[in-house]
Design a protein around this motif. Structure first.
Motif: not given
Ligand code: SF4
Ligand code: SF4
Lengths: 322, 309
Positions: A278-284, A306, B19, B21, B27, B30-31, B34-35, B229-230, B233
């Motif tokens: 949930w923290v890292f998903c770029p697309d909520t 991710v 969501p 975007h 990428c 966005s995270a 949010r953080l 992409p994966s 992190v």
């Protein structure tokens, strides 16, 4: 591939080599000017396809344009490329609004929206293992449909699975717009210059395989294609000063799920609700309830993987679509 | 103070950036947004410099932002946010506004290290109360991967090619975090997306600061760093584990390392997982890699001793 201001043109040619007299292709399709729109995704070579088509047309003494248009979308996002091919000098420089031919090089992009502006007597050329009839019915198009399983062609030609070159062959064979020899030459020259002779030959082979494998059908009555999918942007007089938007989070209406080619499979029983995904998903796109993961929002999930990579358990695993 | 940084509780809230975007799959920008914003316990006004984040989150007629947001230009996010903050202070004084607010500006490295640096420096010196966040992906990714002054030595970009004459970028990156701390503002920190709790705690402190605050956050980029992409992190984690991107904060002039890698890894381990550095693993570039390792070691030693420069 990206532009700063939201959309742009990255390649433009308007010239003819030789005289405009002999124009078998344009005559074959019964028009002075033929307009083509390519639908692909970033990285799939739609723009290269359009450039090679233009190159081939110059060999037949035709006037040509090849250009692309893309929004601020990123890799994996839909991209458009365009051609104009004509017997006479082309004086229109605007984007193609009413194409004679639509080429869809990514099967996942096939939906009614690709028909936008396509003339009723036009051509829809699609990369898909399905038959022209199935495609015509699927998007209810009443013109001519050509289909090719481009992945099968690439495999047979020992090429990586890029659909643009096989689709060039399908496009030329189905519409008669360009002769095979001109296309072969254009493909060969392009690839010899960048990747060497052997690759060039394989790509020519892909054109030939496509030429013989493309399937064509004319369908008269799957229903009207007009109305729908009209562009709903306001005119400049209707814009708010400064382009102000009043609806927070309205991008919610733009579903990015169609970018995906694989998706995360969630196993509730393995999950310990650490919430790393949930923290890292770029697309909520990790859905939760009371702090517990409940599943994936496939409307927006772009399939980046991710979440599966950061999950400390075996609760998320990427699997291919379909 | 204020809100807890409990993830379970935060899942109940509307995400600051929703969501729809069009940032690349995988990428991290966005995270990061949010953080940072979830750490705020007041309503926030966001200003955004030109860059991937700006163009991809606000494609007309859509916006992915769930809070007041303004874009002005590439070079003036900090000037714009200082204007908004100054107007807010005046209106508070006149009693026209009552609610306490926070102000944040987001810029990429292009908009921060290069194009927006003078307006940022001015805003910091004037002492506006705002948080500036640089999401640092180490090149101009929005326009197609051109080098910026944040691009590290030896890194491939389209304008620092790798061949027989050049080996990626020929100069060291600018140490922006140190430059910002030379403004003697109350709070400066370096963060990484992989260390999300560290990032949120620092954002929390930045919001609480009595004057301008600055966060420099490493933001792995899929096409620009030539990674999967994966993997975004994981690559960020490796940047911290090798001390290539050390995590520290400078609070009222006092420097403190906040994340100490369990076992400091050699920089090669960071290079080998990214296409933009892969050429450095060839034997002919051993000397360059040794030099880069030495620079990393020196920087790390200095930071541990509490010195930023
Ligand atoms: S695959 Fe990517 S976009 Fe989809 S849920 Fe996982 S992290 Fe989010
Ligand atoms: S990362 Fe894995 S274990 Fe943690 S909440 Fe997500 S699915 Fe569950």
């Amino acid at each position: 591939m990206q532009t700063e201001l939201g959309s742009g043109v990255d390649f433009y040619v308007n010239k003819a080599i030789g005289s405009a007299m002999e124009s078998p292709g344009v005559e074959a399709i019964g028009a002075e000017l033929v307009e083509v729109r390519w639908h692909g995704r970033g990285g799939q070579g739609a723009v290269t396809g359009a450039k090679i088509l233009a190159r081939a047309a110059t060999k037949e003494g035709l006037w040509i344009q090849a250009f692309s248009e893309f929004g601020p979308e990123r890799r994996g996002a839909p991209v458009l490329a365009f051609n104009r091919i004509g017997a006479n000098e082309i004086r229109t420089y605007a984007p193609v609004e009413e194409p004679d031919v639509v080429v869809v090089i990514d099967p996942a992009l096939l939906e009614r929206a690709v028909l936008r502006g396509l003339k009723a007597e036009g051509w829809l050329v699609v990369n898909t293992p399905f038959s022209p009839r199935q495609v015509a019915r699927n998007v209810s198009f009443s013109g001519t449909v050509a289909t090719l399983d481009a992945a099968a062609v690439s495999r047979e030609a020992s090429l990586p699975p890029l659909a643009n070159i096989p689709m060039l062959g399908a496009l030329a064979a189905a519409t008669g717009l360009i002769q095979r020899s001109a296309l072969e030459e254009a493909v060969f020259e392009t690839f010899r210059a960048s990747l060497g002779e052997e690759t060039a030959r394989k790509n020519v082979r892909a054109v030939n395989l496509a030429w013989s494998q493309v399937r064509i059908g004319h369908y008269l009555d799957p229903g009207s294609t007009e109305e729908e999918n009209e562009c709903a942007l306001p005119s400049w007089q209707e814009l708010e000063p400064g382009g102000t938007l009043y609806q927070p989070g309205s991008a919610r209406d733009y579903l990015t799920g169609m970018w995906r080619s694989s998706y995360p499979l969630f196993k509730r029983e393995e999950c310990n609700d650490c919430l790393r995904c949930w923290v890292f998903c770029p697309d909520t796109s990790i859905m939760t309830n009371e702090g517990k993961v409940t599943g994936i929002d496939l409307q927006y999930c772009k399939g980046c993987g991710v979440c599966a990579a950061v999950c400390p358990r075996d609760a998320l695993k990427m699997v291919p679509e379909n | 103070m204020g809100r807890s940084l409990n993830l379970k509780e935060l899942t109940r809230e509307t995400p600051p950036l929703g969501p729809g975007h069009r940032l690349c799959a995988g990428c991290t920008a966005s995270a990061i947004v949010r953080l940072v914003l979830m750490a705020a316990d007041r309503p926030v006004v966001v200003v955004n410099a030109t860059g991937c984040l700006e163009v991809a989150t606000t494609v007309y007629p859509y916006t992915a932002w769930n809070m007041p947001w303004m874009h002005n230009a590439f070079e003036n996010a900090a000037a714009t946010v200082s204007g908004i903050e100054a107007a807010y202070r005046v209106r508070m004084r006149r009693g026209e506004l009552r609610e306490p607010l926070y102000f944040v500006a987001f810029g990429g490295d292009g908009g921060t290290y290069d194009i927006g640096l003078q307006s940022l420096s001015g805003a910091l010196e004037r002492g506006h109360r705002f948080v500036y966040v640089c999401y640092d992906n180490e090149a101009y990714m929005n326009t197609g991967i051109q080098r910026s002054s944040s691009t590290p030595l030896g890194s491939w970009t389209t304008t620092t090619p790798v061949g027989s004459v050049t080996v990626g970028k020929s100069t060291r990156r600018k140490d922006l975090t140190a430059i910002i701390s030379a403004h003697r503002i109350p709070y400066v920190a370096q963060c990484a997306i992989s260390h999300h709790m560290d990032l949120m705690r620092k954002a929390r402190k930045a919001f609480d600061a009595t004057g301008p605050a600055f966060l420099n956050i490493l933001s792995p980029c899929v096409p620009g760093w030539r990674i999967e992409p994966s993997d975004t992190v994981r690559v960020s984690q490796m940047a911290v584990d090798t001390c290539f991107w050390p995590l520290f904060e400078c609070e009222e002039g006092k420097l403190r390392v906040t994340v100490q890698p369990k076992e400091k890894k050699p920089v090669q381990e960071y290079f080998q997982i990214q296409g933009r550095y892969r050429h450095l693993l060839r034997p002919e570039h051993e000397a360059l890699v040794a030099k880069m390792q030495q620079e990393v070691d020196q920087d790390w030693q200095r930071l541990k001793e509490g010195r930023i420069l």
